[in-house]
Design an enzyme around this catalytic site. Structure first.
Site, PDB file in Angstrom:
ATOM      1  CD  GLU A   5      64.891   4.692 -19.144  1.00  0.00           C
ATOM      2  OE1 GLU A   5      64.876   3.998 -18.391  1.00  0.00           O
ATOM      3  OE2 GLU A   5      64.998   4.075 -20.443  1.00  0.00           O
ATOM      4  CB  THR A  20      42.324 -31.419 -23.981  1.00  0.00           C
ATOM      5  OG1 THR A  20      42.729 -32.825 -23.749  1.00  0.00           O
ATOM      6  CG2 THR A  20      41.876 -30.623 -22.879  1.00  0.00           C
ATOM      7  CG  ASP A  70      47.970 -33.131 -32.258  1.00  0.00           C
ATOM      8  OD1 ASP A  70      47.184 -34.313 -32.526  1.00  0.00           O
ATOM      9  OD2 ASP A  70      47.750 -32.643 -31.053  1.00  0.00           O
TER      10      ASP A  70
END
Length: 366
Positions: free
Chosen positions: A52, A161, A200
């Site tokens: 605003e 996966t 990983d």
């Protein structure tokens, strides 16, 4: 039709703060007088000018008698900046059209009350569904007391996966991985488990191409015994990291006051996920993206704590021995299966991207 146009523009502006405004909501403002835009703005960063204020600054004296279009109720309290409701009143705005009421306890209708008391006409509800989608994390935190949870999964067409031995780099193509970076960038936290870190060694960081400003999400690792090796890349200095551990282990190690460790109780099958989310909510994290293996992914689904599934599907097959999308108990009846609604479906490079919303137990899905 013109009101829809101006509100869509307000939402478009608000989205510019998607990567930088947190923990504040994304807000855009358009000031219109006599059918012409005289000012517009958006909230870019916490502590910076609100939408605003930016729009009023652009409009100057032309704000008097204008209509303000906002995707969220103007604030009514003194935080890092003065109340935006007061600024709109002082500028002489005639009308405010807002998509949503702000659930933040210090606002929650008070902004509208201030405006109405000053003789300003107020309307709310225009494009409310679109406005909720933009600020789903902020709304979730203040309406449900927990962050919005998105599960990100890369899978083959048969829902696999990773190979049986855990190898998964890479199931999807480069375009899908780049696309996921934009979802990471809008998240307050990227959450994974210790098993994924050991297997990983992911970085869990945001790498946007082309580069643009963003606030690094907190990397959250569920590590009940605090056994993640110090050499793990998730513990580097590229982004902040929070380790979530069993409260008994935290006491034994005497690390209760370490700001980088969150202690939570254990549940029946691991750390209490609801307590994990409560701890993240206390840190004003609105949106969590889970990137984990099938066990933790399944745990979030089984606990009813997953709101959204970001699924990248590669047109390939891995076979029955490969790891599944999620480890879940089989329902006793077909009617009891977990259900999702497709919110978005598109091709990303060589892969398909589905954005799915839980259709049961998720009040923000509509």
């Amino acid at each position: 039709m013109s009101e829809l146009r101006w509100m869509r523009r307000a939402l478009e502006l608000a989205a510019r703060g998607e990567y930088t405004a947190r923990p504040n909501p994304c807000v855009g403002c358009v000031l219109v007088r006599d059918g012409e835009v005289v000012g517009e703005g958006y909230h870019a960063r916490a502590g910076g000018p609100h939408a605003e204020v930016e729009a009023l600054r652009m409009a100057g004296d032309r704000a008097r008698g204008a209509t303000a279009y906002l995707n969220l109720e103007p604030c009514a309290h003194h935080g890092r900046t003065p109340p935006c409701a007061d600024a709109l009143i002082a500028a002489g705005v005639r009308k405010v059209v807002a998509a949503l009421r702000d659930p933040f306890p210090q606002v929650s209708g008070r902004g509208f009350e201030k405006l109405r008391a000053a003789g300003i006409e107020v309307e709310e509800g225009l494009l409310a569904a679109e406005a909720r989608a933009l600020n789903r994390g902020f709304l979730s935190l203040h309406e449900r007391g927990r962050p919005w949870v998105r599960l990100k999964v890369a899978a083959t067409l048969d829902g696999r996966t990773a190979m049986q031995d855990g190898r998964s780099q890479w199931i999807t193509g480069e375009a899908a991985r780049a696309d996921n970076m934009r979802f990471r960038a809008r998240s307050g936290a990227i959450l994974t488990g210790r098993g994924t870190v050991l297997k990983d060694d992911p970085r869990l960081t945001v790498r946007l191409d082309p580069p643009e400003p963003f606030l690094p999400p907190v990397r959250v690792v569920l590590d009940s015994g605090l056994r993640v090796p110090i050499s793990a890349r998730v513990l580097d200095e590229e982004a902040p990291t929070l380790l979530v551990a069993d409260e008994a282990v935290v006491r034994d190690r005497r690390v209760e006051h370490d700001p980088n460790i969150l202690a939570v109780p254990r549940g029946e099958k691991g750390l209490d996920l609801a307590a994990v989310l409560a701890g993240l909510a206390a840190r004003r994290i609105h949106e969590v993206q889970v990137e984990a293996g099938p066990r933790l992914t399944g745990a979030f689904l089984a606990a009813g704590l997953a709101d959204e599934l970001l699924l990248y599907l590669n047109p390939s097959l891995l076979g029955d021995a490969a790891l599944p999308l999620a480890r879940l108990a089989e329902p006793k009846r077909l009617e009891d299966r977990l259900r999702f609604a497709i919110a978005d479906f598109r091709r990303v490079g060589e892969d398909l991207r589905l954005l799915l919303l839980r259709t049961e137990g998720c009040s923000l899905a509509s």
